[in-house]
Every structure is written in C-alpha cells, then in structure tokens.
Motif scaffolding. Structure first.
Motif, short mmCIF file in Angstrom:
data_model
loop_
_atom_site.label_atom_id
_atom_site.label_comp_id
_atom_site.label_asym_id
_atom_site.label_seq_id
_atom_site.Cartn_x
_atom_site.Cartn_y
_atom_site.Cartn_z
N ASP A 207 -51.12 107.46 -24.97
CA ASP A 207 -50.42 106.83 -23.86
C ASP A 207 -49.77 107.90 -23.01
O ASP A 207 -48.88 108.62 -23.47
N ASN A 208 -50.23 108.00 -21.76
CA ASN A 208 -49.73 109.00 -20.82
C ASN A 208 -49.67 110.40 -21.47
O ASN A 208 -48.62 111.03 -21.54
N PRO A 209 -50.79 110.90 -21.96
CA PRO A 209 -50.80 112.17 -22.70
C PRO A 209 -50.47 113.36 -21.81
O PRO A 209 -50.74 113.36 -20.60
N THR A 210 -49.88 114.38 -22.42
CA THR A 210 -49.69 115.64 -21.72
C THR A 210 -51.05 116.32 -21.55
O THR A 210 -52.04 115.94 -22.19
N MET A 211 -51.07 117.35 -20.70
CA MET A 211 -52.33 118.07 -20.54
C MET A 211 -52.73 118.77 -21.83
O MET A 211 -53.92 118.89 -22.14
N ARG A 212 -51.76 119.21 -22.60
CA ARG A 212 -52.07 119.83 -23.89
C ARG A 212 -52.70 118.81 -24.83
O ARG A 212 -53.67 119.11 -25.55
N GLU A 213 -52.19 117.58 -24.82
CA GLU A 213 -52.76 116.53 -25.67
C GLU A 213 -54.17 116.18 -25.22
O GLU A 213 -55.05 115.95 -26.06
N MET A 214 -54.40 116.16 -23.91
CA MET A 214 -55.75 115.89 -23.42
C MET A 214 -56.71 117.02 -23.79
O MET A 214 -57.85 116.78 -24.16
N GLN A 215 -56.23 118.27 -23.71
CA GLN A 215 -57.08 119.41 -24.08
C GLN A 215 -57.41 119.36 -25.56
O GLN A 215 -58.56 119.60 -25.97
N SER A 216 -56.42 119.04 -26.40
CA SER A 216 -56.66 118.96 -27.84
C SER A 216 -57.66 117.85 -28.16
O SER A 216 -58.56 118.02 -28.99
N PHE A 217 -57.51 116.71 -27.49
CA PHE A 217 -58.45 115.60 -27.67
C PHE A 217 -59.85 116.02 -27.24
O PHE A 217 -60.84 115.74 -27.92
N ALA A 218 -59.96 116.70 -26.10
CA ALA A 218 -61.26 117.13 -25.58
C ALA A 218 -61.94 118.08 -26.55
O ALA A 218 -63.15 117.98 -26.81
N GLU A 219 -61.17 119.01 -27.10
CA GLU A 219 -61.74 119.98 -28.02
C GLU A 219 -62.18 119.30 -29.31
O GLU A 219 -63.26 119.58 -29.83
N ARG A 220 -61.35 118.40 -29.82
CA ARG A 220 -61.66 117.72 -31.08
C ARG A 220 -62.83 116.76 -30.93
O ARG A 220 -63.70 116.67 -31.82
N CYS A 221 -62.88 116.05 -29.81
CA CYS A 221 -63.91 115.03 -29.60
C CYS A 221 -65.08 115.56 -28.78
O CYS A 221 -65.91 114.76 -28.30
N ARG A 222 -65.16 116.87 -28.62
CA ARG A 222 -66.25 117.49 -27.88
C ARG A 222 -67.64 116.96 -28.27
O ARG A 222 -68.46 116.66 -27.38
N PRO A 223 -67.95 116.81 -29.57
CA PRO A 223 -69.30 116.32 -29.91
C PRO A 223 -69.62 114.94 -29.35
O PRO A 223 -70.78 114.65 -29.04
N PHE A 224 -68.59 114.09 -29.22
CA PHE A 224 -68.82 112.76 -28.64
C PHE A 224 -68.93 112.82 -27.12
O PHE A 224 -69.71 112.08 -26.52
N LEU A 225 -68.14 113.68 -26.49
CA LEU A 225 -68.10 113.76 -25.04
C LEU A 225 -69.28 114.52 -24.45
O LEU A 225 -69.76 114.19 -23.36
N GLU A 226 -69.74 115.54 -25.16
CA GLU A 226 -70.76 116.44 -24.60
C GLU A 226 -72.03 115.75 -24.11
O GLU A 226 -72.54 116.09 -23.04
N PRO A 227 -72.59 114.79 -24.86
CA PRO A 227 -73.82 114.15 -24.35
C PRO A 227 -73.62 113.48 -23.00
O PRO A 227 -74.51 113.51 -22.14
N PHE A 228 -72.44 112.89 -22.79
CA PHE A 228 -72.17 112.20 -21.53
C PHE A 228 -71.87 113.22 -20.42
O PHE A 228 -72.25 113.01 -19.26
N ILE A 229 -71.20 114.32 -20.78
CA ILE A 229 -70.96 115.38 -19.81
C ILE A 229 -72.28 115.98 -19.36
O ILE A 229 -72.53 116.17 -18.16
N THR A 230 -73.15 116.25 -20.31
CA THR A 230 -74.46 116.83 -19.99
C THR A 230 -75.28 115.87 -19.13
O THR A 230 -76.00 116.31 -18.21
N ALA A 231 -75.18 114.60 -19.42
CA ALA A 231 -75.93 113.61 -18.62
C ALA A 231 -75.49 113.61 -17.16
O ALA A 231 -76.30 113.38 -16.25
N LYS A 232 -74.20 113.88 -16.92
CA LYS A 232 -73.69 113.90 -15.55
C LYS A 232 -73.89 115.25 -14.85
O LYS A 232 -74.10 115.29 -13.63
N LEU A 233 -73.82 116.33 -15.63
CA LEU A 233 -73.81 117.67 -15.01
C LEU A 233 -74.99 118.54 -15.40
O LEU A 233 -75.23 119.55 -14.75
N GLY A 234 -75.69 118.18 -16.48
CA GLY A 234 -76.72 119.06 -17.01
C GLY A 234 -76.11 120.09 -17.95
O GLY A 234 -74.89 120.23 -18.04
N LYS A 235 -76.95 120.81 -18.65
CA LYS A 235 -76.48 121.82 -19.59
C LYS A 235 -76.06 123.08 -18.83
O LYS A 235 -76.57 123.39 -17.77
N LEU A 236 -75.08 123.79 -19.43
CA LEU A 236 -74.65 125.05 -18.84
C LEU A 236 -75.75 126.09 -18.95
O LEU A 236 -76.48 126.12 -19.91
#
Length: 236
Positions: A207-236
C-alpha cells in the motif's frame, strides 16, 4: 520408480537428500545452480518431480527462476519447494506458494525422515502435506491475484515495462531522477506510471510503497515480471 531432480547450492545437502531418495528406488539427478537448469537439460532428463531450493548464494537467480523454467518447459513435473522458510526467504516463499501449483513445501529443518517421506509421497501420489511450520508462516489461503498471469497487470504498456526494467536494474533505492534518466521518460511521466501501478500493487500487499519497496519487489519478482516486460520491449 520416479525421476526426481534436486536443485540446491549446498553439495552436502544435495548429496545427502539424493542418496536417501535413491534408497527408495527413485532415479535422482542433482544440480547445484539454477543456471544449469536449461531446456537442453530438461530435454535430456524427463522429470516426474523437481525439488527446488529457494535461495542460491552465489547467483542473482533464485528458486523462483528455476520454478518458472520448470513450469514453462516441463509443466507436468510436480514441484516441491525445499527451504528453511526463514525471514530471509519468507517473501520468496509466499510468492512461490501463491504463483505455482506446488505439490509440497518441505522444510530443511525437518528431520530427514520427514523430508524423504514427503518427497516420496509426491512421487507416488502427486501431492503431500506441506510442512506445518512453514504452513503457519503463509496466509490462510492463496490470493487469486498473485498468479503467474496476474503479474501481467503490472505491465500493461511499454511505459510500465520501462519503469520495471529500470527498477530491476537499480539494485538499490532509486530516485525519480534516476528512473527518468534510466528510462528516458520525464519526471512527471515516471510519477504518473507509479501512481497507475498503486492499485495493482496493493493486491500484492504493498500500500503506497516507497521507491525502495518497489525496487525490492521488482528485484524479487523479476522472474514473473520479465516475460511481460520482454513482450512489451523485447529482450535487451
């Protein structure tokens, strides 16, 4: 006889567990790193059960990465988490439990006889009761919003994908300016994208996370997020 994979970065734990499982007549293969769990390996080793540790000290990959690979390439394999479930991996444990159809969660602190009995039961019947100590550390029921596909609601367009990719790359608390520089977006756009994500993040317990909390979530949940990120942007 079942074909069982044990993937853990502790050679002693892997060897001991594998030896006990083999004594029950099962065929066991072991891996010490998630990086070794490739499509080629899975093609060469059809698996009935995979026993997966959650944390790997020498890698940025986690057991979530391993579970995602298994889910994608060998969907019929029964998935067993093998973890201490302590504070260091508590959030990973919940992420995995809510996203995957786990056959069992086995505690590393349980007696070896209990561990082997649970894994053998999964091999024979497809399911076994979760370790009761770990069960107490999880919510009473799984969230319907935290499925693998559910993470796609956090990446609904390319702008969200750019924001998440920048947060994953940060490895620390970034400022709005850091994110703007990394994504090429304006400061106001970064702020707006964060605001757009807040309702969905609340479904992940944030609930209303800090940027640090969002970064920690992004890093931890990277395997779930990456397929959708890649679908929108392509692979690096």
């Amino acid at each position: 006889m079942s074909s069982i994979l044990v993937i853990d970065d502790s050679p002693l734990a892997t060897s001991l567990l594998a030896d006990h499982i083999r004594e029950l007549g099962h065929d066991v293969v072991t891996l010490g790193a998630v990086e070794e769990l490739t499509p080629e390996f899975l093609k060469a080793h059809p698996l009935d059960v995979a026993v997966v540790d959650l944390s790997f000290n020498e890698s940025h990959l986690t057991g979530i990465d391993a579970l995602m690979i298994l889910h994608e390439y060998t969907a019929k394999t029964k998935l067993v988490l093998f973890t201490q479930g302590d504070k260091a991996v508590a959030e990973l444990l919940r992420d995995a439990w809510e996203a995957f159809d786990l056959a069992c969660v086995v505690s590393k602190t349980a007696p070896i006889s209990n561990q082997i009995e649970a894994i053998d039961e999964v091999a024979r019947t497809g399911k076994a009761p979760m370790d009761p100590v770990l069960q107490m550390r999880l919510p009473s029921k799984q969230s319907p919003w935290r499925t693998i596909s559910g993470y796609g609601r956090l990446v609904t367009h390319a702008g969200h994908a750019k924001l998440w990719r920048a947060l994953i790359a940060a490895h620390r608390e970034p400022s709005y300016r850091d994110l703007a520089d990394q994504t090429g977006l304006s400061l106001n756009t970064v702020r707006n994208y964060r605001e757009q994500l807040l309702p969905e993040l609340s479904l992940h317990g944030m609930d209303n996370p800090t940027m640090r909390e969002m970064q920690s979530f992004a890093e931890r949940c990277r395997p779930f997020l990456e397929p959708f990120i890649t679908a929108k942007l392509g692979k690096l």
